[in-house]
Design an enzyme around this catalytic site. Structure first.
Site, PDB file in Angstrom:
ATOM      1  N   ASP A  42     -81.484 -16.103  64.927  1.00 44.24           N
ATOM      2  CA  ASP A  42     -81.485 -15.076  65.978  1.00 44.24           C
ATOM      3  C   ASP A  42     -81.705 -13.685  65.398  1.00 44.24           C
ATOM      4  O   ASP A  42     -81.331 -13.414  64.258  1.00 44.24           O
ATOM      5  CB  ASP A  42     -80.143 -15.150  66.730  1.00 44.24           C
ATOM      6  CG  ASP A  42     -80.233 -14.513  68.113  1.00 44.24           C
ATOM      7  OD1 ASP A  42     -81.354 -14.222  68.574  1.00 44.24           O
ATOM      8  OD2 ASP A  42     -79.171 -14.309  68.729  1.00 44.24           O
TER       9      ASP A  42
ATOM     10  N   HIS B  50     -91.007 -12.170  65.359  1.00 48.94           N
ATOM     11  CA  HIS B  50     -91.132 -13.630  65.275  1.00 48.94           C
ATOM     12  C   HIS B  50     -91.975 -14.038  64.067  1.00 48.94           C
ATOM     13  O   HIS B  50     -91.711 -15.050  63.429  1.00 48.94           O
ATOM     14  CB  HIS B  50     -91.716 -14.185  66.575  1.00 48.94           C
ATOM     15  CG  HIS B  50     -90.800 -13.983  67.745  1.00 48.94           C
ATOM     16  ND1 HIS B  50     -89.491 -14.412  67.740  1.00 48.94           N
ATOM     17  CD2 HIS B  50     -90.978 -13.354  68.940  1.00 48.94           C
ATOM     18  CE1 HIS B  50     -88.912 -14.073  68.884  1.00 48.94           C
ATOM     19  NE2 HIS B  50     -89.792 -13.422  69.627  1.00 48.94           N
TER      20      HIS B  50
ATOM     21  N   LEU C  21     -86.370 -35.208  52.648  1.00 56.07           N
ATOM     22  CA  LEU C  21     -85.641 -34.022  53.131  1.00 56.07           C
ATOM     23  C   LEU C  21     -85.876 -33.859  54.634  1.00 56.07           C
ATOM     24  O   LEU C  21     -86.999 -33.592  55.074  1.00 56.07           O
ATOM     25  CB  LEU C  21     -86.113 -32.773  52.366  1.00 56.07           C
ATOM     26  CG  LEU C  21     -85.610 -31.417  52.853  1.00 56.07           C
ATOM     27  CD1 LEU C  21     -84.095 -31.319  52.799  1.00 56.07           C
ATOM     28  CD2 LEU C  21     -86.235 -30.288  52.037  1.00 56.07           C
TER      29      LEU C  21
HETATM   30  C1  IPE Z   1     -80.898 -18.795  70.773  1.00 52.99           C
HETATM   31  O1  IPE Z   1     -81.167 -17.452  70.743  1.00 52.99           O
HETATM   32  C2  IPE Z   1     -82.183 -19.578  70.739  1.00 52.99           C
HETATM   33  C3  IPE Z   1     -82.913 -19.549  69.468  1.00 52.99           C
HETATM   34  C4  IPE Z   1     -82.511 -18.974  68.377  1.00 52.99           C
HETATM   35  C5  IPE Z   1     -84.159 -20.257  69.461  1.00 52.99           C
HETATM   36  P1  IPE Z   1     -81.288 -16.574  72.072  1.00 52.99           P
HETATM   37  O2  IPE Z   1     -81.587 -15.193  71.624  1.00 52.99           O
HETATM   38  O3  IPE Z   1     -82.222 -17.205  73.015  1.00 52.99           O
HETATM   39  O4  IPE Z   1     -79.813 -16.677  72.683  1.00 52.99           O
HETATM   40  P2  IPE Z   1     -79.038 -15.710  73.648  1.00 52.99           P
HETATM   41  O5  IPE Z   1     -79.935 -15.465  74.828  1.00 52.99           O
HETATM   42  O6  IPE Z   1     -78.757 -14.456  72.900  1.00 52.99           O
HETATM   43  O7  IPE Z   1     -77.782 -16.431  73.992  1.00 52.99           O
HETATM   44  C1  IPE Z   2     -84.601 -15.486  67.937  1.00 54.92           C
HETATM   45  O1  IPE Z   2     -84.772 -14.118  67.968  1.00 54.92           O
HETATM   46  C2  IPE Z   2     -85.894 -16.235  68.154  1.00 54.92           C
HETATM   47  C3  IPE Z   2     -85.995 -16.923  69.442  1.00 54.92           C
HETATM   48  C4  IPE Z   2     -85.067 -16.951  70.364  1.00 54.92           C
HETATM   49  C5  IPE Z   2     -87.225 -17.641  69.703  1.00 54.92           C
HETATM   50  P1  IPE Z   2     -84.722 -13.304  69.326  1.00 54.92           P
HETATM   51  O2  IPE Z   2     -86.102 -13.180  69.847  1.00 54.92           O
HETATM   52  O3  IPE Z   2     -83.732 -13.894  70.267  1.00 54.92           O
HETATM   53  O4  IPE Z   2     -84.216 -11.896  68.826  1.00 54.92           O
HETATM   54  P2  IPE Z   2     -83.243 -10.905  69.579  1.00 54.92           P
HETATM   55  O5  IPE Z   2     -81.971 -11.661  69.840  1.00 54.92           O
HETATM   56  O6  IPE Z   2     -83.917 -10.501  70.852  1.00 54.92           O
HETATM   57  O7  IPE Z   2     -83.058  -9.781  68.628  1.00 54.92           O
HETATM   58 MG    MG Z   3     -81.736 -13.575  70.531  1.00 52.18          MG
END
Ligand code: IPE
Ligand code: IPE
Ligand code: MG
Length: 244
Positions: free
Chosen positions: A26, A43, A136
């Site tokens: 995240d 990303h 793995l």
């Molecule tokens: C969880 O992160 C999903 C992934 C890392 C793929 P999100 O950013 O979607 O989660 P919330 O919305 O903060 O709970």
């Molecule tokens: C996690 O990073 C990746 C996915 C959920 C695909 P985020 O895109 O949720 O990043 P933040 O939480 O908005 O910073």
């Molecule tokens: Mg996020």
């Protein structure tokens, strides 16, 4: 210590107590926004961190890794962002196919593949078949939701004629039926929740949370997570420090 495999100088050695580690990757969006860049750049940097972390885990002797790449709820993001993430996944799958022999990674996608673009779905399935014999294990949770997973498993059990089920029946119908539960779940970016990740499998996992944003996650932080794991006493509801 007996049983430890020391393969990587910079990381603490791991043994069978830490065979499966999962990452909620995240903070990509915030990483980009902090730099004044569009979220898509986050990303892209996140995909690089992912490659780095998989390599480090393999070097450390970890046997199974699960990453949360895209949740069933992430479809609600702007189309442009969803497309960017899917393109990065597509690129990663093509690269994984090319480097199959040197990496020795077995890829399994957790989640409902039906909602994916047909082309991406075909590539993902091909990669799973191609790498089936590798050692793995890398589970990529893609269009994954823990509730959807349990619901799918229950519907499958009904279809198979079950009228009553055991925990083992449910576990054997989850996307993760091929592997043990994660010993450690790491979540980056200062969020303290599961966000629908491995709801069933996380029953007795240890957690490591860090404010570090996923694109900045690397060897030092992974080392911290491993050290933190080994400082815990896992009791599984009992009194002794035993695994099961
Ligand atoms: C969880 O992160 C999903 C992934 C890392 C793929 P999100 O950013 O979607 O989660 P919330 O919305 O903060 O709970
Ligand atoms: C996690 O990073 C990746 C996915 C959920 C695909 P985020 O895109 O949720 O990043 P933040 O939480 O908005 O910073
Ligand atoms: Mg996020």
């Amino acid at each position: 210590m007996f049983g430890f495999k020391k393969k990587n100088k910079g990381l603490p050695p791991v043994d069978e107590r830490l065979s499966h580690i999962a990452f909620i990757m995240d903070g990509n969006g915030r990483w980009a926004q902090n730099k004044g860049l569009p979220r898509e750049y986050g990303h892209k940097a996140g995909a690089e961190a992912f490659r780095r972390v998989i390599r480090l885990c393999g070097d450390a002797g970890i046997k199974a890794i699960t990453v949360y790449a895209f949740s069933t709820e992430n479809w609600s993001r702007p189309e442009r962002e969803v497309r960017a993430i899917m393109e990065l996944l597509d690129e990663y799958i093509r690269e994984a196919e090319r480097t199959d022999e040197e990496n020795g990674i077995r890829y399994v996608f957790l989640g409902d593949k039906q909602a994916l673009a047909p082309d991406l779905r075909a590539k993902a399935e091909h990669l799973e078949t191609l790498t089936r014999e590798n050692k793995l294990l890398l589970n990529i949770a893609l269009n994954y939701g823990g509730r959807a997973e349990i619901t799918t498993a229950v519907n499958q059990l009904i279809k198979e004629g079950y009228t009553s089920v055991t925990e083992a029946d449910i576990a054997s119908h989850l996307y993760t039926s091929h592997c043990a539960d994660p010993d450690l779940i790491v979540r980056t970016a200062n969020e303290y929740r599961l966000s629908n990740f491995l709801l069933w499998q996380a029953a007795y996992s240890e957690f490591y949370f860090t404010p570090t944003l996923w694109p900045d996650f690397g060897e030092e932080e992974l080392g911290e997570a491993i050290r933190s794991f080994y400082a815990r006493k896992r009791k599984f509801g009992g009194l002794a420090d035993r695994k099961k």
